[in-house]
Scaffold this motif. Structure first.
Motif, PDB file in Angstrom:
ATOM      1  N   SER A 110      -3.090  -7.542  11.922  1.00 12.98           N
ATOM      2  CA  SER A 110      -3.763  -8.160  13.060  1.00 12.98           C
ATOM      3  C   SER A 110      -4.370  -7.088  13.953  1.00 12.98           C
ATOM      4  CB  SER A 110      -2.765  -8.998  13.861  1.00 12.98           C
ATOM      5  OG  SER A 110      -3.347  -9.429  15.082  1.00 12.98           O
ATOM      6  N   PRO A 111      -5.650  -7.220  14.317  1.00 11.28           N
ATOM      7  CA  PRO A 111      -6.257  -6.208  15.196  1.00 11.28           C
ATOM      8  C   PRO A 111      -5.592  -6.112  16.555  1.00 11.28           C
ATOM      9  CG  PRO A 111      -7.697  -8.119  14.939  1.00 11.28           C
ATOM     10  CD  PRO A 111      -6.597  -8.284  13.945  1.00 11.28           C
ATOM     11  N   ALA A 112      -4.835  -7.140  16.942  1.00 16.49           N
ATOM     12  CA  ALA A 112      -4.123  -7.081  18.221  1.00 16.49           C
ATOM     13  C   ALA A 112      -3.038  -6.018  18.218  1.00 16.49           C
ATOM     14  CB  ALA A 112      -3.515  -8.438  18.544  1.00 16.49           C
ATOM     15  N   LEU A 113      -2.629  -5.556  17.035  1.00 18.72           N
ATOM     16  CA  LEU A 113      -1.574  -4.548  16.930  1.00 18.72           C
ATOM     17  C   LEU A 113      -2.114  -3.140  16.759  1.00 18.72           C
ATOM     18  CD1 LEU A 113       0.944  -6.356  14.540  1.00 18.72           C
ATOM     19  CD2 LEU A 113       1.212  -5.959  16.987  1.00 18.72           C
ATOM     20  N   ILE A 114      -3.430  -2.974  16.688  1.00 18.58           N
ATOM     21  CA  ILE A 114      -4.006  -1.686  16.320  1.00 18.58           C
ATOM     22  C   ILE A 114      -4.641  -1.025  17.539  1.00 18.58           C
ATOM     23  CG2 ILE A 114      -5.606  -0.494  14.791  1.00 18.58           C
ATOM     24  CD1 ILE A 114      -5.448  -2.906  12.929  1.00 18.58           C
ATOM     25  N   PRO A 115      -4.080   0.060  18.046  1.00 22.14           N
ATOM     26  CA  PRO A 115      -4.740   0.803  19.127  1.00 22.14           C
ATOM     27  C   PRO A 115      -5.983   1.509  18.593  1.00 22.14           C
ATOM     28  CG  PRO A 115      -2.404   1.379  18.908  1.00 22.14           C
ATOM     29  CD  PRO A 115      -2.785   0.650  17.680  1.00 22.14           C
ATOM     30  N   THR A 116      -7.002   1.593  19.397  1.00 25.61           N
ATOM     31  CA  THR A 116      -8.217   2.308  19.045  1.00 25.61           C
ATOM     32  C   THR A 116      -8.605   3.217  20.208  1.00 25.61           C
ATOM     33  OG1 THR A 116      -9.665   0.589  19.961  1.00 25.61           O
ATOM     34  CG2 THR A 116      -8.999   0.357  17.643  1.00 25.61           C
ATOM     35  N   PRO A 117      -9.501   4.170  19.976  1.00 21.51           N
ATOM     36  CA  PRO A 117      -9.915   5.043  21.086  1.00 21.51           C
ATOM     37  C   PRO A 117     -10.496   4.296  22.276  1.00 21.51           C
ATOM     38  CG  PRO A 117     -10.563   5.998  18.996  1.00 21.51           C
ATOM     39  CD  PRO A 117     -10.051   4.624  18.679  1.00 21.51           C
ATOM     40  N   SER A 139     -13.978  -2.616  12.114  1.00 21.11           N
ATOM     41  CA  SER A 139     -12.761  -2.322  11.375  1.00 21.11           C
ATOM     42  C   SER A 139     -12.014  -1.237  12.114  1.00 21.11           C
ATOM     43  CB  SER A 139     -13.082  -1.872   9.942  1.00 21.11           C
ATOM     44  OG  SER A 139     -11.894  -1.547   9.249  1.00 21.11           O
ATOM     45  N   ALA A 140     -10.824  -1.575  12.593  1.00 26.86           N
ATOM     46  CA  ALA A 140     -10.055  -0.622  13.371  1.00 26.86           C
ATOM     47  C   ALA A 140      -9.310   0.373  12.497  1.00 26.86           C
ATOM     48  CB  ALA A 140      -9.063  -1.359  14.271  1.00 26.86           C
ATOM     49  N   LEU A 141      -9.331   0.174  11.189  1.00 28.92           N
ATOM     50  CA  LEU A 141      -8.645   1.061  10.254  1.00 28.92           C
ATOM     51  C   LEU A 141      -9.663   1.698   9.324  1.00 28.92           C
ATOM     52  CD1 LEU A 141      -5.628  -1.241   9.320  1.00 28.92           C
ATOM     53  CD2 LEU A 141      -5.617   0.688  10.903  1.00 28.92           C
ATOM     54  N   LEU A 189       1.832   4.703  11.415  1.00 26.65           N
ATOM     55  CA  LEU A 189       1.402   5.666  12.432  1.00 26.65           C
ATOM     56  C   LEU A 189       0.184   5.167  13.194  1.00 26.65           C
ATOM     57  CD1 LEU A 189       1.816   9.052  10.499  1.00 26.65           C
ATOM     58  CD2 LEU A 189       3.416   7.937  12.059  1.00 26.65           C
ATOM     59  N   ARG A 190      -0.650   4.360  12.542  1.00 28.64           N
ATOM     60  CA  ARG A 190      -1.854   3.856  13.197  1.00 28.64           C
ATOM     61  C   ARG A 190      -1.615   2.594  14.000  1.00 28.64           C
ATOM     62  NH1 ARG A 190      -6.600   6.241  11.542  1.00 28.64           N
ATOM     63  NH2 ARG A 190      -6.421   7.694   9.778  1.00 28.64           N
ATOM     64  N   THR A 191      -0.408   2.054  13.956  1.00 33.35           N
ATOM     65  CA  THR A 191      -0.109   0.841  14.723  1.00 33.35           C
ATOM     66  C   THR A 191       0.976   1.080  15.766  1.00 33.35           C
ATOM     67  OG1 THR A 191       1.390   0.153  12.937  1.00 33.35           O
ATOM     68  CG2 THR A 191      -0.835  -0.760  12.917  1.00 33.35           C
ATOM     69  N   VAL A 192       1.210   2.323  16.126  1.00 35.25           N
ATOM     70  CA  VAL A 192       2.154   2.608  17.208  1.00 35.25           C
ATOM     71  C   VAL A 192       1.514   2.172  18.518  1.00 35.25           C
ATOM     72  CG1 VAL A 192       3.477   4.378  18.411  1.00 35.25           C
ATOM     73  CG2 VAL A 192       3.141   4.542  15.944  1.00 35.25           C
ATOM     74  N   GLY A 193       2.133   1.246  19.197  1.00 34.79           N
ATOM     75  CA  GLY A 193       1.577   0.724  20.438  1.00 34.79           C
ATOM     76  C   GLY A 193       2.651   0.061  21.268  1.00 34.79           C
ATOM     77  N   THR A 822      -4.845   7.532  21.408  1.00 33.46           N
ATOM     78  CA  THR A 822      -3.922   6.399  21.388  1.00 33.46           C
ATOM     79  C   THR A 822      -2.507   6.809  21.757  1.00 33.46           C
ATOM     80  OG1 THR A 822      -3.475   6.716  19.027  1.00 33.46           O
ATOM     81  CG2 THR A 822      -5.294   5.244  19.628  1.00 33.46           C
ATOM     82  N   GLY A 823      -2.233   8.105  21.810  1.00 34.41           N
ATOM     83  CA  GLY A 823      -0.936   8.585  22.246  1.00 34.41           C
ATOM     84  C   GLY A 823       0.076   8.796  21.148  1.00 34.41           C
ATOM     85  N   ALA A 824      -0.236   8.463  19.892  1.00 36.10           N
ATOM     86  CA  ALA A 824       0.740   8.558  18.817  1.00 36.10           C
ATOM     87  C   ALA A 824       0.847   9.945  18.219  1.00 36.10           C
ATOM     88  CB  ALA A 824       0.411   7.552  17.712  1.00 36.10           C
TER      89      ALA A 824
END
Length: 885
Positions: A110-117, A139-141, A189-193, A822-824
């Motif tokens: 879900s894009p709601a879980l994906i931090p982006t710049p 596409s956030a990934l 690692l790309r969904t740390v939020g 994103t801080g990760a």
């Protein structure tokens, strides 16, 4: 070997793969049947030749075990049944086996879980109510990850929530399938939020993948692991629980016969798993269970710990980095929830049946949701992408009881990488967090025992905050500060007195005049730059430490180094050996839970030194804590080449310092970040400022400590102006760190850094530094579209200067830690003591500090002009550690 040419009479590799996958789906011609027992019970009819692609089955079928020889019964060959017991409950019905056949459903996150710049706190934490489709990428990934992030679940895809990703990672690591493990780790690692950081941290600490949960914000509560993956519904022959009870009385053959007893446990064993006490695994403990624990045998109080080596540590690094970057921001959201947690009008918060995290639940909302007053971005905006007043934002529990444990509260709040403006703000943040948790404990919210928590809080306020770098009036105010929960002083008076003595001793070393002279001199005599503050471990054990104070703190004087934590570079196509190395050999530091995954506070008590310890002879320490402060820069992508964007200016040890950044567009786009010793006679430069705000206001007025208003670095300074978000800057950390260029610069002309050098450290003294940045927008100067010139700046503010260091040059060590967008992840540069002349700068520009991925590019491939400001949360954040020697 010459490849066989393609021929219409031979099947192509794709035909062969399709044939094998069809046999897998239809359970045909299987030569082995795996009878799985664990978090689920099923039989899988599979093929050895395919299974041995996984390291686990390679060992099982080819290493001389009894399973290495196929067994036949009767007149025809039947698949041999092998019992596999997964005592690792993180292993669930994932898609690993299907991947060995070259198939399996594609995944969707879900894009709601994906931090982006452009939405670093995920889309639900946007700083305005505008349509986020204008800023959220299609596409956030990355395409190489082969995971969809479409707005809705595409047909044929399998939804992957955080629990599914962690289970996929655990299963692929256990079975040794590197392609699946690297994909799962990259996705984690790309969904740390905000919604995943505690769950991911708990996984890294060995507490498992968490209880069955929902797909993510905006979706119905559902246990995804209870169902087969999309397209694989007919692969497994499920064994019902009533059948298990009848089979329990059947005698199981011994080794060497037709079946095997607990292959997994007697072969390699769960080397990633061990048993530890609840304190060893640093887990939350229900208070009722803790009271009963003393009545049970010790063995019954042990809990399993699931640890996957460097894979777990990499997840822990990303979670720890995220907490240090966004911790202060998330605390303000959690403070908004406190009045609703303590109300008595029927909306009583409940705890989910989870050992890993407690979330607040109201009667009219599903677990984890926020009160109606904070609703945003879920129900009515899930399809249109637009936030409405009826939407809800889910504020996770991070700092309160049920989120981080008390030990991790101390670790994060005392970390050098924590993003807070200074030590006073660090103290205020620590006080808020501790009082929130004590209030929750008083309301009966379950968590760790009171004595366990209070030990960590006492250590936090005694060791985690450097009071020696506070002003005296701040110390006097803190000395009168008492806890609203316990009525006791927050900080012992002896700690504040020792800090004031430490501060006075440093002042004396800097300003002392030898007898018989009228002008300030230097101590010790003959030194022009160094104060002689460095001591060895032998000196500490000898006469540097007072015999009555064995717990006095000493702080390391570092050497040159660079380190990256939490980044996802090198994962694509990595082998299992590479996944378990993760660059530890190169960086020389092993990040584990014991050192808070590389972010542990850099200090050591005198009693911990040993004369024979490795490196003790050469290591240098100081009794004076370094000065820690944080800086933040907005709209760096609008910065012209070689122009400077400054931070606010701070005072430390008699000198003024600030940090500035420069964009260098040579051989790609690089960022330079520099620590500058500011002249006391030249104008203080204007500091970077956001154009629009993000964070909600404090829920109520709070007392402030000491001098002036206590404002964190992230609090808005200029008035908000109407603007929409645009692509912002981040530290993109996919390029190799080497070569690392550390440079010294001096200001020689407006908007230019003057002379720069490569790895050779040289500089020239300036005549008169120039600074062109101004706060023009605060005086009404707007461009043609009604926004201020970018990057925007705020008026310069000179900090209080209790005294001045008269020396023209000082020797100082420093560390600059830059968080990713994103801080990760985090890039940390450290310099051994160097000479800072007045108006001289030291810093780095590196290929690891690039921004071209987040810059708009014109038709010629050059960065496009930026005219619209980014959201306030889109910024470059860095923490600085500075110490004189």
């Amino acid at each position: 070997m010459t490849p066989t040419p393609a021929s219409p009479t031979r099947p192509s590799p794709s035909d062969l793969q399709s044939h094998l996958y069809a046999s897998f789906l239809q359970r045909k011609t299987a030569d082995v049947a795996l009878r799985i027992s664990g978090s689920w019970h099923a039989v899988y009819r599979l093929h050895r030749v395919v299974l041995i692609q996984a390291g686990y089955f390679q060992s099982l079928f080819t290493s001389g075990f009894s399973e290495s020889k196929a067994k036949h019964s009767g007149q025809r060959a039947d698949p041999e049944y092998i019992d596999i017991v997964f005592d690792d409950l993180n292993i669930t019905r994932a898609v690993c086996i299907a991947r060995l056949y070259g198939g399996g459903p594609p995944l969707w996150i879900s894009p709601a879980l994906i931090p982006t710049p452009t939405c670093p706190l995920t889309p639900m934490f946007l700083s305005d109510m505008s349509d986020d489709s204008t800023t959220q990428p299609s596409s956030a990934l990355p395409a190489s990850l082969d995971i969809s992030s479409a707005p809705t679940l595409p047909p044929g895809h399998h939804p992957a929530n955080p629990r599914f990703l962690l289970s996929l990672l655990a299963t692929a690591t256990f079975l040794s399938i590197p392609s699946v493990a690297s994909q799962a780790l990259s996705a984690v690692l790309r969904t740390v939020g905000p919604q995943t950081v505690i769950q991911y941290l708990n996984f890294a600490l060995g507490r498992g993948i968490g209880p069955p949960g929902n797909l993510g914000p905006g979706d119905d509560w559902h246990d995804l692991e209870a169902d087969a993956a999309a397209g694989l519904e007919q692969v497994a022959e499920l064994i019902r629980e009533d059948h298990l009870s009848s089979e329990a009385s059947i005698e199981v053959p011994h080794k060497g016969e037709d079946s095997n007893d607990d292959i997994e446990a007697q072969k390699d064993g769960p080397k990633h798993s061990h048993i530890g006490t609840s304190h060893e695994i640093d887990s939350d403990i229900d208070s009722d269970d803790h009271e009963d624990a003393g009545k049970k045998p010790e063995a019954e109080n042990l809990e399993p710990v699931y640890y996957y080596g460097a894979v777990s540590d990499k997840v822990g690094e990303a979670a720890a980095c995220w907490l240090t970057r966004w911790g202060s921001d998330m605390l303000r959201y959690e403070e908004q929830l406190e009045p609703y947690d303590s109300n008595t009008d029927g909306k009583v918060p409940e705890a989910l049946p989870s050992h890993s995290a407690y979330r607040t639940q109201w009667a009219t909302d599903r677990p984890g949701s926020a009160p109606p007053e904070m609703k945003r971005s879920r129900h009515n905006g899930s399809t249109s992408g637009r936030n409405t007043k009826a939407d809800v934002v889910i504020v996770p529990v991070i700092w309160r009881r049920g989120g981080l444990t008390a030990r991790w509260i101390r670790g994060v709040l005392s970390s050098d990488a924590l993003f807070v403006r200074g030590e006073k703000e660090r103290y205020e943040m620590a006080r808020k967090v501790v009082e929130l948790r004590r209030a929750a404990r008083a309301r009966g919210i379950p968590g760790e025992p009171e004595d366990v928590e209070e030990i960590e809080y006492e250590r936090l306020f005694r060791e985690g905050i450097y009071y020696a770098n506070m002003h005296l009036d701040d110390l006097m105010t803190i000395s009168k500060d008492k806890s609203s929960s316990t009525g006791k002083p927050v900080v012992p008076l002896s700690v504040l007195q020792a800090a004031h003595w430490n501060h006075s001793a440093l002042y004396h070393r800097i300003t002392v005049r030898p007898s018989g002279t009228s002008s300030p001199s230097l101590s010790p005599p003959g030194k022009t730059k160094e104060l002689g503050l460095g001591v060895s471990a032998a000196d500490i054990l000898g006469d540097a430490c007072h015999p009555d104070e064995p717990d006095n703190s000493f702080y390391p004087i570092p050497g040159d180094s660079s380190l990256r934590l939490g980044d996802s570079t090198g994962l694509e196509g990595a082998s299992m050996d590479q996944l378990f190395d993760m660059g530890n050999t190169k960086k020389g530091v092993h990040s584990t839970e014991a050192n808070f995954f590389g972010l542990e506070q850099a200090r050591r008590p005198a009693s911990a030194f040993e004369p024979a310890s490795p490196g003790a002879a050469n290591a240098q320490w100081t009794a004076h804590p370094p000065f820690r402060f944080a800086v933040e820069f907005w709209d760096v992508d609008a910065l012209k080449e070689k122009s400077r964007l400054h931070s606010h200016t701070v005072w430390y040890a008699g000198s003024l310092y600030n940090v500035y950044v420069q964009v260098v567009r040579k051989k790609g786009i690089q960022l330079g970040i520099y620590l500058h010793r500011q002249s006391t006679v030249d104008p203080i430069p204007a500091s970077s400022a956001p154009v629009i705000g993000m964070l909600p206001p404090s829920p109520r007025d709070r007392t402030v400590i000491g001098r002036g208003t206590s404002s964190s670095v992230s609090s808005p300074r200029p008035p908000s102006l109407v603007a929409s978000g645009s692509a912002g800057f981040s530290l993109h950390q996919t390029a190799p760190m080497s070569p690392l260029a550390r440079t010294s610069t001096t200001a020689s002309a407006p908007n230019s850094p003057g002379a720069t050098t490569g790895s050779s450290l040289s500089s020239s003294l300036p005549s008169s530094p120039g600074f062109a940045r101004s706060s023009a927008f605060l005086h009404g100067s707007l461009n043609s579209i009604g926004t201020p010139p970018l990057p925007a700046t705020a008026p310069a503010v000179a900090p209080p200067q209790p005294y001045r260091d008269p020396r023209p040059a000082v020797s100082a060590y420093f560390t600059i830690a830059c968080a990713s967008a994103t801080g990760a992840s985090l890039t940390r540069f450290t310099s051994a003591p160097d000479v800072f002349s007045v108006s001289q700068s030291w810093g780095w520009k590196s290929s690891s500090l690039r921004a071209e991925e987040y810059l708009e590019v014109d038709a010629e491939g050059q960065p496009a002009a930026v005219v619209m400001p980014a959201r306030k949360e889109v910024s470059l954040r860095a923490t600085v550690v500075l110490g004189v020697v």
